[in-house]
Design a protein around this motif. Structure first.
Motif, PDB file in Angstrom:
ATOM      1  N   ARG A 322       0.835  -1.198   0.000  1.00 56.77           N
ATOM      2  CA  ARG A 322       0.000   0.000   0.000  1.00 56.77           C
ATOM      3  C   ARG A 322       0.872   1.250   0.000  1.00 56.77           C
ATOM      4  N   ILE A 326       1.087   4.505  -2.615  1.00 55.17           N
ATOM      5  CA  ILE A 326       0.985   5.881  -2.131  1.00 55.17           C
ATOM      6  C   ILE A 326       2.225   6.687  -2.525  1.00 55.17           C
ATOM      7  N   LEU A 378      -4.385   8.881  -6.116  1.00 55.29           N
ATOM      8  CA  LEU A 378      -4.527   8.429  -4.740  1.00 55.29           C
ATOM      9  C   LEU A 378      -4.224   9.595  -3.803  1.00 55.29           C
ATOM     10  N   GLN A 383      -5.592   8.062   1.990  1.00 56.54           N
ATOM     11  CA  GLN A 383      -5.007   6.722   2.028  1.00 56.54           C
ATOM     12  C   GLN A 383      -4.415   6.429   3.397  1.00 56.54           C
TER      13      GLN A 383
END
Length: 440
Positions: A322, A326, A378, A383
């Protein structure tokens, strides 16, 4: 009748279990020479990966010795050294696991030409992926450009049988095995150790969490992902064997293995994936800012979730998936910088850095690759708040913010001025012409 001999050239398949080239050679020939060539062309690209590679080679040698053989190590051009050894031992031919990068394909073409010239056969084997690149094709195309239809075809396709490690490997008499290189010092103090048995133990320890994978794989602070990617990248683990142990064709973890295969078949069809936009007509109006790129690389952008990810990568030679999305999205969609330097930074630090997946995922995030929504962006703050809700991941890797409680850690620029000054943490980078509403 004289003994028959073959050479097996190891590249990114540093294991004895489920190794089709090695298993086939040991079944068909009296003598087998496992060979690894230390190629100076590939040296020093990543101190982290070099250390992992050398650890994996040392363990591979021990595994082969336990079976009566050895790993023969040479230095130089892999084609020249392979042909030289094959002629020295009177081999009939060479076995090799097929790979997809531009470098690997060029090595294969050169090796085939030299084998033809010296009347040796060359046989390529599967093993680096679950489905061979090119085996699954859409109607009217040479490869799948979109993941979902590829995943359906992949899940329905027949698979080869998983192969046991050979019980015995017999070398010809008189072959000098050569010395393994001294173990170099990597750049990341927390980097994982290479080797097949290390990867197998990690897989065994992690499998009990498989049923919870869908819930835990995006929990950045929880850090419960498998961390198997370096072992798959170097072939210390067979991706087929991992999929078999993880339930075959279904489930969110196996889906990630399918994504890996997907990018291999993309790279086989588009070998310029590290340097050229995959998507025709992709907009690439990047700006260039050396200071911003350096701040991103060093984890001092002032965006906590981004800095945490980059610092984890430098410390461990690995980054949470993840966080990869990002950090890559921040570089390309927030700072507006070219994805190619980002690819290069990841290649330097990541143990699992490879051409297909590193570059394929970067292009997906940048909007130049295999994404049906290339303009998606994003939001790093959203996030962070979603996947690190308590801020544990940020506080672990950005100790300047350890005293900031709760979600405030994700937006330290909104703290009172006197508190912010005490943190010794920079404000977010300014982007000319940008108006990031999520920072207000």
């Amino acid at each position: 009748m004289s003994a028959r001999t073959a050479v097996v050239l190891f590249t990114r398949d540093l294991r004895v279990h489920d190794h089709p080239a090695l298993a086939t050679a040991c079944a068909a020939f009296d003598r087998v020479v496992p060979l690894y060539v230390l190629d100076p062309t590939l040296a020093d690209r990543s101190p982290n990966r070099t250390r992992f590679l050398h650890q994996s080679l040392a363990e591979l040698r021990e595994a082969l010795r336990r079976r009566g053989g050895d790993l023969v190590v040479r230095r130089g051009d892999p084609v020249a050294e392979t042909i030289r050894l094959a002629r020295e031992v009177g081999a009939e031919g060479v076995g090799l696991s097929a790979d997809v990068s531009r470098y690997a394909r060029r090595r294969e073409r050169r090796l085939r030409a030299e084998c033809d010239r010296h009347r040796l056969f060359l046989r390529l084997f599967p093993g680096l992926t679950i489905a061979e690149p090119g085996a699954l094709r859409p109607g009217g195309g040479d490869h799948y450009r979109v993941f979902s239809p590829y995943h359906r075809a992949w899940a329905a396709a027949d698979r080869r049988a998983e192969l046991a490690a050979p019980r015995r490997v017999t070398l010809p008499d008189g072959v000098s095995p050569g010395r393994l290189p001294a173990l170099p010092k990597g750049e990341s103090p927390g980097a994982a150790v290479g080797g097949e048995s290390v990867g197998q133990r990690r897989l065994t320890r992690w499998l009990p969490t498989l049923d919870r994978y869908d819930d835990i794989h995006d929990d950045m602070a929880g850090d419960e992902t498998s961390r198997l990617s370096p072992y798959l990248r170097f072939g210390c683990l067979s991706p087929l064997a991992v999929a078999n142990r993880a339930g075959g064709t279904e489930g969110p973890f196996v889906r990630q293995l399918c994504w890996r295969d997907f990018y291999y078949q993309v790279t086989a069809a588009f070998p310029d994936i590290s340097t050229s936009a995959y998507r025709r007509g992709a907009t690439e109006g990047w700006r260039y800012d050396a200071d911003a790129l350096a701040a991103w690389t060093e984890g001092r952008t002032g965006m906590p979730i981004v800095d945490a990810g980059m610092r984890q990568m430098r410390a461990e030679g690995w980054m949470h998936n993840r966080a990869r999305l990002i950090t890559a999205g921040y570089l390309t969609k927030v700072l507006g910088l070219d994805w190619r330097p980002g690819v290069a930074v990841f290649f330097r630090w990541l143990l699992d850095g490879d051409v297909a997946n590193n570059s394929g995922n970067w292009q997906w995030v940048a909007g130049t690759g295999n994404d049906s929504r290339p303009y998606r962006s994003l939001n790093p703050v959203r996030q962070a708040e979603r996947y690190d809700p308590d801020g544990g991941y940020v506080r672990r890797w950005v100790p300047e913010l350890a005293s900031v409680a709760g979600k405030a850690v994700h937006q330290p620029w909104r703290l009172p001025d006197d508190v912010r000054r005490k943190l010794d943490y920079p404000p977010p980078l300014e982007v000319p012409g940008a108006d990031p509403a999520w920072m207000r």
